[in-house]
Design an enzyme around this catalytic site. Structure first.
Site: not given
Ligand code: ITT
Length: 202
Positions: A15, A17, A44, A73, A158-159, A186
């Site tokens: 990710n 971001g 996974e 996560d 994301g959101y 974070r």
């Molecule tokens: P990695 O597992 O590769 O790190 P991922 O995006 O799949 O990437 P997660 O499984 O932890 O990571 O899912 C986190 C999701 O939660 C992310 O895709 C966003 O949709 C949301 N999220 C987490 N932190 C956020 C933030 O700071 N702002 C907005 N959305 C966030």
């Protein structure tokens, strides 16, 4: 004291971001961030908790590359939806869903059950730092707020465009990266992790 000169951490995330925020937070502390190599195996996310998934992402990659590995996560927990999307935040609208699709699915689900004006929610970031020969360290950060119906702002990911922090009127997407990095889940988790590291080496 923690000796942070020449410290390199690999960040186990795809990710971008997250990677940007983590890098911007750690670099001024003397910790250089390395992205996950392109050919790294897909981990996974089989855990049912943020902690379990963070541990899986950090420890498997640490074992492979034999260097410190940080994993995050995270997700959005919405009270009205009994904690959804939670650990499924990245895959809420399907396995290969985009941020935009996830956000719209969330707005749809909220609109189906919404009664009150304020839909309270929180972002959670669970970090795991795995290092060869050490116990994995964990840290959590929580950011309380509420959801709005019309997305605002183009920052973050994301959101962020529908999440407003409790005392602040702007969405996280209306903040600059540095502003978000002072208040986000974070950032709070990173602060706690760095504190723990300092204790460890004191
Ligand atoms: P990695 O597992 O590769 O790190 P991922 O995006 O799949 O990437 P997660 O499984 O932890 O990571 O899912 C986190 C999701 O939660 C992310 O895709 C966003 O949709 C949301 N999220 C987490 N932190 C956020 C933030 O700071 N702002 C907005 N959305 C966030």
């Amino acid at each position: 004291m923690m000796h942070t000169s020449h410290v390199n951490w690999l960040v186990s995330t795809r990710n971008q971001g997250k990677l940007k925020e983590i890098e911007a937070y750690l670099l001024p502390l003397g910790i250089q961030v390395l992205p996950l190599p392109k050919d790294a195996p897909e981990v996974e996310e089989t855990g049912e908790t943020f902690e379990e998934n963070a541990r899986l992402k950090a420890e498997s990659i640490c074992k492979l590359y034999q260097m410190p590995v940080l994993a995050d996560d995270s997700g959005l927990v919405v009270d009205l939806l009994n904690g959804e999307p939670g650990v499924r935040s990245a895959r809420y609208a399907g396995e290969t869903a985009t941020d935009e699709q996830n956000l719209h699915k969330l707005l749809l689900e909220v609109s189906k059950v919404k009664e009150k004006n304020r839909v309270t929610a929180r972002f959670i970031s669970q970090l795991a730092l795995a290092r060869p020969g050490f116990q994995t360290l964990y840290a959590t950060g929580i950011c309380e707020g509420f959801l709005i119906e019309k997305p605002r702002g183009s920052g973050g990911f994301g959101y962020d465009p529908i999440f407003v922090m409790a005392p602040e009127g702007r969405t996280l997407a209306e903040m600059s990266l540095l502003e978000k990095n002072q208040v986000s889940h974070r950032a709070l988790a990173l602060e706690a992790l760095v504190k723990e590291l300092r204790h460890e080496s004191a």
